[in-house]
Write a protein that holds these residues in place. Sequence first.
Motif, PDB file in Angstrom:
ATOM      1  N   PRO A 156       0.821  -1.181   0.035  1.00  0.00           N
ATOM      2  CA  PRO A 156       0.020  -0.202  -0.083  1.00  0.00           C
ATOM      3  C   PRO A 156       0.851   1.279  -0.040  1.00  0.00           C
ATOM      4  O   PRO A 156       1.977   1.351   0.736  1.00  0.00           O
ATOM      5  CB  PRO A 156      -0.605  -0.032   1.327  1.00  0.00           C
ATOM      6  CG  PRO A 156      -0.744  -1.498   1.831  1.00  0.00           C
ATOM      7  CD  PRO A 156       0.579  -1.960   1.189  1.00  0.00           C
ATOM      8  N   VAL A 157       0.489   2.072  -0.795  1.00  0.00           N
ATOM      9  CA  VAL A 157       1.082   3.451  -0.911  1.00  0.00           C
ATOM     10  C   VAL A 157       0.116   4.595  -0.661  1.00  0.00           C
ATOM     11  O   VAL A 157      -0.981   4.346  -0.907  1.00  0.00           O
ATOM     12  CB  VAL A 157       1.833   3.893  -2.130  1.00  0.00           C
ATOM     13  CG1 VAL A 157       2.564   5.174  -2.281  1.00  0.00           C
ATOM     14  CG2 VAL A 157       2.883   2.778  -2.303  1.00  0.00           C
ATOM     15  N   THR A 158       0.391   5.686   0.202  1.00  0.00           N
ATOM     16  CA  THR A 158      -0.608   6.711   0.302  1.00  0.00           C
ATOM     17  C   THR A 158      -0.100   7.846  -0.427  1.00  0.00           C
ATOM     18  O   THR A 158       1.091   8.414  -0.617  1.00  0.00           O
ATOM     19  CB  THR A 158      -0.538   6.776   1.903  1.00  0.00           C
ATOM     20  OG1 THR A 158       0.522   7.335   2.484  1.00  0.00           O
ATOM     21  CG2 THR A 158      -1.126   5.873   2.730  1.00  0.00           C
ATOM     22  N   HIS A 185      -5.858   7.260  -0.999  1.00  0.00           N
ATOM     23  CA  HIS A 185      -5.857   8.960  -1.093  1.00  0.00           C
ATOM     24  C   HIS A 185      -6.309   9.197   0.380  1.00  0.00           C
ATOM     25  O   HIS A 185      -7.217   8.935   0.979  1.00  0.00           O
ATOM     26  CB  HIS A 185      -7.268   9.135  -1.980  1.00  0.00           C
ATOM     27  CG  HIS A 185      -7.649  10.664  -2.147  1.00  0.00           C
ATOM     28  ND1 HIS A 185      -8.752  11.119  -2.267  1.00  0.00           N
ATOM     29  CD2 HIS A 185      -6.467  11.781  -2.004  1.00  0.00           C
ATOM     30  CE1 HIS A 185      -8.491  12.618  -2.175  1.00  0.00           C
ATOM     31  NE2 HIS A 185      -7.147  12.746  -2.150  1.00  0.00           N
ATOM     32  N   GLU A 186      -5.435  10.242   0.604  1.00  0.00           N
ATOM     33  CA  GLU A 186      -5.652  11.068   2.176  1.00  0.00           C
ATOM     34  C   GLU A 186      -5.899  12.670   1.715  1.00  0.00           C
ATOM     35  O   GLU A 186      -4.843  13.425   1.452  1.00  0.00           O
ATOM     36  CB  GLU A 186      -4.479  10.832   2.989  1.00  0.00           C
ATOM     37  CG  GLU A 186      -4.135   9.634   3.475  1.00  0.00           C
ATOM     38  CD  GLU A 186      -3.282   9.345   4.199  1.00  0.00           C
ATOM     39  OE1 GLU A 186      -2.909  10.419   5.167  1.00  0.00           O
ATOM     40  OE2 GLU A 186      -2.818   7.970   4.728  1.00  0.00           O
ATOM     41  N   PRO A 187      -7.017  13.072   1.465  1.00  0.00           N
ATOM     42  CA  PRO A 187      -7.436  14.330   1.301  1.00  0.00           C
ATOM     43  C   PRO A 187      -6.964  15.426   2.344  1.00  0.00           C
ATOM     44  O   PRO A 187      -7.446  14.993   3.533  1.00  0.00           O
ATOM     45  CB  PRO A 187      -8.885  14.321   0.730  1.00  0.00           C
ATOM     46  CG  PRO A 187      -9.380  13.297   1.723  1.00  0.00           C
ATOM     47  CD  PRO A 187      -8.460  12.084   1.695  1.00  0.00           C
ATOM     48  N   SER A 192      -0.967  23.764   2.107  1.00  0.00           N
ATOM     49  CA  SER A 192       0.177  24.047   3.021  1.00  0.00           C
ATOM     50  C   SER A 192       0.347  22.989   4.174  1.00  0.00           C
ATOM     51  O   SER A 192       1.241  22.506   4.477  1.00  0.00           O
ATOM     52  CB  SER A 192       0.068  25.342   3.798  1.00  0.00           C
ATOM     53  OG  SER A 192      -0.397  26.504   2.873  1.00  0.00           O
ATOM     54  N   LEU A 193      -0.861  22.558   4.730  1.00  0.00           N
ATOM     55  CA  LEU A 193      -0.609  21.321   5.707  1.00  0.00           C
ATOM     56  C   LEU A 193      -0.181  19.963   4.889  1.00  0.00           C
ATOM     57  O   LEU A 193       0.553  19.334   5.476  1.00  0.00           O
ATOM     58  CB  LEU A 193      -2.179  21.087   6.407  1.00  0.00           C
ATOM     59  CG  LEU A 193      -2.014  20.056   7.501  1.00  0.00           C
ATOM     60  CD1 LEU A 193      -0.867  20.533   8.300  1.00  0.00           C
ATOM     61  CD2 LEU A 193      -3.122  20.080   7.869  1.00  0.00           C
ATOM     62  N   THR A 194      -0.525  19.973   3.672  1.00  0.00           N
ATOM     63  CA  THR A 194      -0.193  18.641   2.870  1.00  0.00           C
ATOM     64  C   THR A 194       1.268  18.834   2.567  1.00  0.00           C
ATOM     65  O   THR A 194       1.911  17.602   2.825  1.00  0.00           O
ATOM     66  CB  THR A 194      -1.048  18.943   1.499  1.00  0.00           C
ATOM     67  OG1 THR A 194      -2.351  19.284   1.594  1.00  0.00           O
ATOM     68  CG2 THR A 194      -0.759  17.623   0.632  1.00  0.00           C
ATOM     69  N   GLN A 202       4.348  11.980   7.221  1.00  0.00           N
ATOM     70  CA  GLN A 202       2.898  11.530   7.695  1.00  0.00           C
ATOM     71  C   GLN A 202       2.337  11.021   6.509  1.00  0.00           C
ATOM     72  O   GLN A 202       1.418   9.956   6.727  1.00  0.00           O
ATOM     73  CB  GLN A 202       2.215  12.680   8.245  1.00  0.00           C
ATOM     74  CG  GLN A 202       2.914  13.313   9.323  1.00  0.00           C
ATOM     75  CD  GLN A 202       2.676  12.437  10.797  1.00  0.00           C
ATOM     76  OE1 GLN A 202       1.907  11.704  10.977  1.00  0.00           O
ATOM     77  NE2 GLN A 202       3.990  12.524  11.589  1.00  0.00           N
ATOM     78  N   VAL A 203       2.677  11.348   5.409  1.00  0.00           N
ATOM     79  CA  VAL A 203       2.027  10.627   4.111  1.00  0.00           C
ATOM     80  C   VAL A 203       3.145  10.601   3.208  1.00  0.00           C
ATOM     81  O   VAL A 203       4.079  11.385   3.212  1.00  0.00           O
ATOM     82  CB  VAL A 203       0.994  11.553   3.599  1.00  0.00           C
ATOM     83  CG1 VAL A 203       1.361  13.023   2.950  1.00  0.00           C
ATOM     84  CG2 VAL A 203       0.276  11.070   2.450  1.00  0.00           C
TER      85      VAL A 203
END
Length: 327
Positions: A156-158, A185-187, A192-194, A202-203
């Motif tokens: 798994p890759v995020t 997917h992590e919306p 900026s936070l992404t 974290q991702v």
Amino acid sequence: MSFRRFAWHAGIALALAGGLPPAAIAQDGAKAWPQQPVRFIVPTPPGAPVNIIVRLLQPKLQAACGQPVVMENKPGAGGNIGAHEVAQATDGHTILAAPDTVVTVNPHLYKKMGFDPGKDLVPVTYLASFNQMLVCNPRTGFGNLAALLRSTRKQPVTYASSGQGGPSHLAMELLLASTNSKIVHEPYRGPSLTAQDLVSGQVQCGFIASTVVLPFVKDGRQKGLAVSSGARSPQAPAIPTVAEDDVVGFDATFVETLQAPASLPKGVVDKVRGDVTKLLLTPEMKDRLLEQDLITVANTPAEASRRAAADQTKWGRIAKTMNLTLD
């Protein structure tokens, strides 16, 4: 006091109290515009490319208008919340500054937008085009797009996006559909936070506006794998396009736009467009945008309308193929 002088004073009082309605603006002519502060509603969180463009335009546009120019961020629902407010605005001084996805993609993703972009908004001009950059945390070891896609078949890759239905989400979903790949997917709410969570690990990866992630790529905190547009970024010419990585024909280029309420008189729309494009096309502004990996467009309302129609058809076909809906 004569009736004419009384009417003039009454008009000024009304403008100060909340602005003349569009009909009155049309009667007075576009030369009288603006009569109060101009509001640019930006339906994205701070940090998105459109925020940068409006901030660069703000002081010079304010001087040209002779009125304060205010930017208000009103994110949510892929831009629909801010766009809805502009579509309903009747004060004659509220403009939408937003990614083109609000009018080209959202009608395919949302069954209930609360407004009809094709009827309730009119294009003023396209500001600048921008692309998404596929980046991964260096600790993942993904050196290129092929390595990332190979890894997704084993573990798994995020990936993070700036929000559901936005350019970064759409670019990645198009890539995954084009390569028959799966990535979790992590919306996030805004770029900026992404970008911060990508740097911290974290991702693992993200498809984020190059304007936002380029500084992290240049200092080595992120590894740039590919860009979404049809041509390489002038700010990162060593990073290939997705199409160059054997995804033939891939192009997910997006544009930041100005849209006005359909009730705004054409003369005012033309004046806004003239004031904005005059600033956009100065060598200084073009260079400052290019530094942010933003390519000046500054087209006419008719050109913007034709391009929007073509992109709406393109993304409608893609959304249907991917069965992509958000409500």
